[in-house]
Design an enzyme around this catalytic site. Structure first.
Site, PDB file in Angstrom:
ATOM      1  N   HIS A  55      30.750  66.648 107.899  1.00 13.38           N
ATOM      2  CA  HIS A  55      29.651  66.818 108.847  1.00 13.38           C
ATOM      3  C   HIS A  55      29.928  68.024 109.731  1.00 13.38           C
ATOM      4  O   HIS A  55      31.033  68.554 109.751  1.00 13.38           O
ATOM      5  CB  HIS A  55      29.410  65.555 109.670  1.00 13.38           C
ATOM      6  CG  HIS A  55      30.526  65.150 110.577  1.00 13.38           C
ATOM      7  ND1 HIS A  55      31.756  64.712 110.124  1.00 13.38           N
ATOM      8  CD2 HIS A  55      30.606  65.105 111.942  1.00 13.38           C
ATOM      9  CE1 HIS A  55      32.530  64.410 111.153  1.00 13.38           C
ATOM     10  NE2 HIS A  55      31.853  64.639 112.266  1.00 13.38           N
ATOM     11  N   HIS A  57      30.096  68.703 112.990  1.00 11.98           N
ATOM     12  CA  HIS A  57      30.758  68.739 114.294  1.00 11.98           C
ATOM     13  C   HIS A  57      31.946  69.699 114.273  1.00 11.98           C
ATOM     14  O   HIS A  57      32.695  69.768 113.303  1.00 11.98           O
ATOM     15  CB  HIS A  57      31.208  67.340 114.716  1.00 11.98           C
ATOM     16  CG  HIS A  57      30.072  66.480 115.189  1.00 11.98           C
ATOM     17  ND1 HIS A  57      30.172  65.104 115.298  1.00 11.98           N
ATOM     18  CD2 HIS A  57      28.796  66.792 115.574  1.00 11.98           C
ATOM     19  CE1 HIS A  57      29.012  64.622 115.745  1.00 11.98           C
ATOM     20  NE2 HIS A  57      28.178  65.616 115.914  1.00 11.98           N
ATOM     21  N   ASP A  59      34.847  69.853 115.588  1.00 12.18           N
ATOM     22  CA  ASP A  59      36.224  69.404 115.365  1.00 12.18           C
ATOM     23  C   ASP A  59      36.492  69.072 113.894  1.00 12.18           C
ATOM     24  O   ASP A  59      37.619  68.730 113.523  1.00 12.18           O
ATOM     25  CB  ASP A  59      36.585  68.217 116.271  1.00 12.18           C
ATOM     26  CG  ASP A  59      35.758  66.970 115.995  1.00 12.18           C
ATOM     27  OD1 ASP A  59      34.557  67.101 115.692  1.00 12.18           O
ATOM     28  OD2 ASP A  59      36.303  65.855 116.099  1.00 12.18           O
ATOM     29  N   HIS A  60      35.454  69.215 113.063  1.00 10.21           N
ATOM     30  CA  HIS A  60      35.616  69.028 111.617  1.00 10.21           C
ATOM     31  C   HIS A  60      35.310  70.295 110.827  1.00 10.21           C
ATOM     32  O   HIS A  60      35.645  70.373 109.646  1.00 10.21           O
ATOM     33  CB  HIS A  60      34.710  67.896 111.120  1.00 10.21           C
ATOM     34  CG  HIS A  60      35.136  66.552 111.612  1.00 10.21           C
ATOM     35  ND1 HIS A  60      35.747  65.611 110.813  1.00 10.21           N
ATOM     36  CD2 HIS A  60      35.064  65.992 112.847  1.00 10.21           C
ATOM     37  CE1 HIS A  60      36.029  64.543 111.527  1.00 10.21           C
ATOM     38  NE2 HIS A  60      35.618  64.752 112.768  1.00 10.21           N
ATOM     39  N   HIS A 114      26.078  59.008 112.262  1.00 10.31           N
ATOM     40  CA  HIS A 114      26.874  59.791 113.214  1.00 10.31           C
ATOM     41  C   HIS A 114      26.226  61.162 113.395  1.00 10.31           C
ATOM     42  O   HIS A 114      26.023  61.628 114.516  1.00 10.31           O
ATOM     43  CB  HIS A 114      28.296  59.905 112.683  1.00 10.31           C
ATOM     44  CG  HIS A 114      29.237  60.638 113.584  1.00 10.31           C
ATOM     45  ND1 HIS A 114      29.645  60.136 114.803  1.00 10.31           N
ATOM     46  CD2 HIS A 114      29.884  61.824 113.431  1.00 10.31           C
ATOM     47  CE1 HIS A 114      30.487  60.985 115.371  1.00 10.31           C
ATOM     48  NE2 HIS A 114      30.644  62.021 114.564  1.00 10.31           N
ATOM     49  N   ASP A 131      33.573  60.757 110.090  1.00  9.02           N
ATOM     50  CA  ASP A 131      33.459  59.965 111.310  1.00  9.02           C
ATOM     51  C   ASP A 131      32.435  58.839 111.180  1.00  9.02           C
ATOM     52  O   ASP A 131      31.926  58.344 112.190  1.00  9.02           O
ATOM     53  CB  ASP A 131      33.072  60.861 112.494  1.00  9.02           C
ATOM     54  CG  ASP A 131      34.226  61.726 112.967  1.00  9.02           C
ATOM     55  OD1 ASP A 131      35.317  61.658 112.376  1.00  9.02           O
ATOM     56  OD2 ASP A 131      34.015  62.503 113.927  1.00  9.02           O
ATOM     57  N   HIS A 169      39.833  60.517 112.220  1.00  7.85           N
ATOM     58  CA  HIS A 169      40.533  60.406 113.501  1.00  7.85           C
ATOM     59  C   HIS A 169      41.532  59.256 113.503  1.00  7.85           C
ATOM     60  O   HIS A 169      41.348  58.241 112.822  1.00  7.85           O
ATOM     61  CB  HIS A 169      39.537  60.170 114.643  1.00  7.85           C
ATOM     62  CG  HIS A 169      38.662  61.327 114.945  1.00  7.85           C
ATOM     63  ND1 HIS A 169      39.004  62.299 115.857  1.00  7.85           N
ATOM     64  CD2 HIS A 169      37.449  61.687 114.438  1.00  7.85           C
ATOM     65  CE1 HIS A 169      38.032  63.203 115.919  1.00  7.85           C
ATOM     66  NE2 HIS A 169      37.074  62.845 115.070  1.00  7.85           N
TER      67      HIS A 169
END
Length: 257
Positions: A55, A57, A59-60, A114, A131, A169
């Site tokens: 996805h 985001h 942080d990914h 998400h 996530d 995570h």
């Protein structure tokens, strides 16, 4: 089965490195930061073969551009149903990826909730679910709806109980604290906590874990069980039994926990 290594990033992210059978190439899943990937490649004399994104985001996906600078022709796979900067090939449910040097075939599932275009990569042995599903928990609903998230989790419940789940995570210990509040008499949860504390003492990730553990421990995969239904009804003081209503209230309970 390919050797799969967790590369820690930020505070609690995992970037997953899938090793080729010869051992000199890796595919990385969700590189939010390029630096730990580049360090891992250099330390182990490896090269980067492909990037898989679950996805958009940051942080990914935030490490894509820096990795492309080092590996200009690298294939970067991501969802057709949302934009992720740097993705070179868009995929969706029904897509299949084959990496000959890894003897690896991965199928794609659409698992929105998400984010609107969140995807998972899986085969009969492994699942990269970003996530959407965590050990003993699930992701927050940022772009989708509770109904979408519940449907996505139901899709993941159809996979083999022996599948190894790799999520994005290290949230397991905190998720167990909430799960035990909801489901305090669950012996499988107590056993999972003991395993997690042992991992923590040894400095090891709590992941991956088999889906069968999640089927036994994860309240978000058990919203149809009497224990979870009664706990949600009691907490919110209502008698609703609709699965989406129960799930959305369970997720909101976790948001407030």
């Amino acid at each position: 089965m390919n050797n799969i290594i967790a590369i820690p990033a930020f505070k609690d992210n995992y970037i997953w490195a899938i090793h080729s059978l010869e051992g000199n190439k890796i595919i990385v899943v969700d590189p939010g930061d390029a630096s730990p990937v580049l360090d891992y490649l250099q330390a182990n004399k490896l090269s980067l073969h492909a990037i898989l994104i679950t996805h958009h985001h940051f942080d990914h996906s935030g490490g894509i551009k820096a990795l492309q600078a080092q590996f200009p022709n690298i294939a970067v796979y991501g969802s057709k149903n949302e934009f992720t900067e740097g993705v070179t090939s868009t995929i969706e449910e029904g897509s299949q990826l084959y990496f000959p040097e890894f003897n690896l075939t991965l199928n794609v599932l659409d698992i929105p909730g998400h984010t609107k275009g969140h995807i998972a990569y899986y085969n009969e042995e492994i699942l990269f679910c970003g996530d959407t599903l965590f050990s003993c928990g699930c992701g927050k609903i940022f772009e989708g709806t509770p109904s979408q998230m519940l449907q996505s989790l139901e899709k993941l419940k159809q996979l083999s109980a022996e599948t190894m789940m790799y999520c994005g995570h290290e949230y397991t210990k905190a998720n167990i604290a909430f799960a035990q509040t909801v489901d305090p008499t669950n012996a499988a949860l107590a056993q999972r906590l003991a395993e997690v504390l042992k991992c923590e003492a040894q400095g090891r990730p709590t992941l991956p874990t088999k889906l069968k553990n999640e089927f036994a421990c994860n309240p978000f995969l058990r919203v149809n069980t009497q224990e979870i239904i009664l706990a949600v009804q009691k907490h919110w003081n209502f008698e609703a039994i609709d699965p989406v209503t129960l799930f959305s209230h369970l997720r909101e309970w976790k948001n407030q926990f």
